[in-house]
Scaffold this motif. Structure first.
Motif, PDB file in Angstrom:
ATOM      1  N   UNK A  11      68.297 -10.463  11.955  1.00  0.00           N
ATOM      2  CA  UNK A  11      69.418 -10.668  11.279  1.00  0.00           C
ATOM      3  C   UNK A  11      69.239 -10.771   9.748  1.00  0.00           C
ATOM      4  N   UNK A  12      68.035 -11.536   9.376  1.00  0.00           N
ATOM      5  CA  UNK A  12      68.017 -11.950   7.726  1.00  0.00           C
ATOM      6  C   UNK A  12      67.258 -10.853   7.241  1.00  0.00           C
ATOM      7  N   UNK A  13      67.869 -10.507   6.022  1.00  0.00           N
ATOM      8  CA  UNK A  13      67.360  -9.434   5.080  1.00  0.00           C
ATOM      9  C   UNK A  13      66.072  -9.551   4.792  1.00  0.00           C
ATOM     10  N   UNK A  14      65.411 -10.661   4.610  1.00  0.00           N
ATOM     11  CA  UNK A  14      64.173 -11.000   4.089  1.00  0.00           C
ATOM     12  C   UNK A  14      63.201 -10.825   5.217  1.00  0.00           C
ATOM     13  N   UNK A  15      63.577 -11.225   6.382  1.00  0.00           N
ATOM     14  CA  UNK A  15      62.973 -10.895   7.566  1.00  0.00           C
ATOM     15  C   UNK A  15      62.673  -9.371   7.876  1.00  0.00           C
ATOM     16  N   UNK A  16      63.833  -8.722   8.021  1.00  0.00           N
ATOM     17  CA  UNK A  16      63.893  -7.371   8.312  1.00  0.00           C
ATOM     18  C   UNK A  16      62.712  -6.640   7.366  1.00  0.00           C
ATOM     19  N   UNK A  17      63.272  -6.803   6.019  1.00  0.00           N
ATOM     20  CA  UNK A  17      62.507  -6.050   4.955  1.00  0.00           C
ATOM     21  C   UNK A  17      60.898  -6.493   5.265  1.00  0.00           C
ATOM     22  N   UNK A  50      58.699 -17.447  11.144  1.00  0.00           N
ATOM     23  CA  UNK A  50      59.535 -17.163  12.365  1.00  0.00           C
ATOM     24  C   UNK A  50      59.361 -15.600  13.015  1.00  0.00           C
ATOM     25  N   UNK A  51      59.024 -14.791  12.181  1.00  0.00           N
ATOM     26  CA  UNK A  51      58.618 -13.560  12.772  1.00  0.00           C
ATOM     27  C   UNK A  51      57.584 -13.673  13.971  1.00  0.00           C
ATOM     28  N   UNK A  52      56.557 -14.291  13.583  1.00  0.00           N
ATOM     29  CA  UNK A  52      55.511 -14.795  14.144  1.00  0.00           C
ATOM     30  C   UNK A  52      55.942 -15.438  15.498  1.00  0.00           C
ATOM     31  N   UNK A  53      56.569 -16.502  15.557  1.00  0.00           N
ATOM     32  CA  UNK A  53      57.347 -17.501  16.518  1.00  0.00           C
ATOM     33  C   UNK A  53      58.392 -16.452  17.341  1.00  0.00           C
ATOM     34  N   UNK A  54      58.881 -15.370  16.927  1.00  0.00           N
ATOM     35  CA  UNK A  54      59.520 -14.601  17.693  1.00  0.00           C
ATOM     36  C   UNK A  54      58.931 -13.654  18.576  1.00  0.00           C
ATOM     37  N   UNK A  55      57.362 -13.370  18.129  1.00  0.00           N
ATOM     38  CA  UNK A  55      56.510 -12.412  18.913  1.00  0.00           C
ATOM     39  C   UNK A  55      56.510 -11.194  18.230  1.00  0.00           C
TER      40      UNK A  55
END
Length: 116
Positions: A11-17, A50-55
């Motif tokens: 949901x966050x633009x930085x994480x999605x990009x 955060x992306x790593x902790x989400x798997x």
């Protein structure tokens, strides 16, 4: 993988990009992403964690540098979703891809950005 957690992560633009750039390039380091996204290293590192902790991502260390790639054990439906997002968001990533391209090709980029 929990679908609610997945969509919260994306949901966050930085994480999605970041995720879509990593998917496209197979692997990127933090310094490549800071240049591609024109963001600070602490911000990029926080979102990658955060992306790593989400798997969604796994990391690999090479000296002081950390490189990220999609986690190899992602469920098929997640991989297909990421692939679909990448295809549908090609123009969305163009400025970021142009920033990466300005860094040169990967061997040159790594020497500039991630010296051993």
């Amino acid at each position: 993988m929990d679908s609610v957690l997945l969509f919260k992560c994306l949901a966050d633009e930085t994480r999605l990009r970041s995720l879509l750039l990593i998917q496209r390039e197979s692997e990127l380091c933090v310094c490549e992403l800071t240049t591609a996204l024109n963001e600070s290293q602490p911000k990029i590192s926080r979102h990658l964690a955060q992306l790593r902790s989400c798997g969604l991502l796994q990391d690999r260390r090479e000296g002081i540098w950390v490189f990220y790639q999609l986690h190899p054990d992602l469920p098929r439906w997640v991989v297909e979703l990421i692939d679909l997002l990448a295809r549908e968001h090609e123009t969305y990533l163009q400025p970021n891809l142009a920033n990466l391209k300005n860094m040169g090709e990967r061997p040159q980029r790594r020497r500039t950005c991630c010296p051993a």
